[in-house]
Scaffold this active site. Sequence first.
Site, PDB file in Angstrom:
ATOM      1  N   HIS A   5      16.664  -3.337 -25.611  1.00 47.16           N
ATOM      2  CA  HIS A   5      15.542  -3.087 -26.515  1.00 47.16           C
ATOM      3  C   HIS A   5      14.258  -2.677 -25.813  1.00 47.16           C
ATOM      4  CE1 HIS A   5      14.207  -7.089 -25.234  1.00 47.16           C
ATOM      5  NE2 HIS A   5      13.027  -6.762 -25.703  1.00 47.16           N
ATOM      6  N   ARG A   6      14.160  -2.859 -24.500  1.00 50.02           N
ATOM      7  CA  ARG A   6      12.885  -2.594 -23.836  1.00 50.02           C
ATOM      8  C   ARG A   6      12.562  -1.104 -23.813  1.00 50.02           C
ATOM      9  NH1 ARG A   6      10.023  -6.644 -21.779  1.00 50.02           N
ATOM     10  NH2 ARG A   6      11.098  -8.614 -21.389  1.00 50.02           N
TER      11      ARG A   6
END
Length: 359
Positions: free
Chosen positions: A209-210
């Site tokens: 998700h980063r």
Amino acid sequence: MKKIVTILGARPQFVKAAVLSRVILKYKAIKEVIVHTGQHYDANMSDIFFEEMNIPKPTYNLAINGLNHGAMTGQMLQKIEEVLLIEKPDVVVVYGDTNSTLAGALAAKKLDIKVVHIEAGLRSFNMKMPEEINRILTDRISDLLICPTDTAVENLTKEGFLTMPSKVVKSGDIMKDAVAFYSETSSEKSDIISTLNLQHNKFVLATIHRQENTDDIENLKAIFEALAHINKDKRVIVPLHPRTKSILEKQHLNFAVEIIDPIGYFDMLELLQHCNLVVTDSGGLQKEAFFNKKHCIVAREETEWVELVSNGFAKIAGAHKNTIISAYNEFQQTVTNFEMNLFGEHVGEKIYKEIIEIV
């Protein structure tokens, strides 16, 4: 009665705050007012979420989300200040490294209200990460810095905090209390293992998700190519944020892994308890993998949780296909004793006692 205001914005923060809230309710010596900034809002943040997890519902929901960093942080600062002027707390408690964390600390400090930062002292030493900026600035203006590890204390010591008018305390990691508490009932509240027809120790759990991975198409491709390769050996389950899923679709990228919608906390605990290992760029999930006695491959170039790497529980692989695959193969041949106590015990009680001293 003395009062604290707790500022929260992301679901992991609610899970951590639930630990301290239970201790506060147990002793009934202080009143807690919870403010939800709305930074990470999703369906799982509904009333059902709070009821299932026995989390006190927020007194205020500011509904601030979907904005760029500056606009989001600025609106939060304004709205939190309004709440603090109404509530007049003795202490403001913030968690972690989100925009909500920084906004809460800034609003409190400008009103001369004491600030407690839980998860203080963590450093990735990567100033391109918004989270790194948030945690450094929050630490600098906090009165009580609650550190989860010796490394976090060392980081603050090197930065000169022992000469500043603030108190640095090692408490252990509050997430450990949360995992221990909720793991006891996760199987009753989740049917994800049966729904997905998963076998114990026969699948890999992955989360990506980063921004450094999702917004860099080459990074995203390399990670998912590695996961597709691993999927030939063990099923790879990827709970994926809609934004990341949309990026894959727009780029016409399709990989042989099992992408599922974002899941609730109990589902995640069940997947952690039953998986073979974890591949993630999440900081929190690295620890949760360890708490569930699972190896972790870190899809980043660094980690704040260096103890996991130095003791062999995790490996840093970055967004490199061959490195991720190599780490996976190595962990398949590795037997590890996860009994090492890296993150303390009864952390919520320790933090509560420290807060009581400054209220």
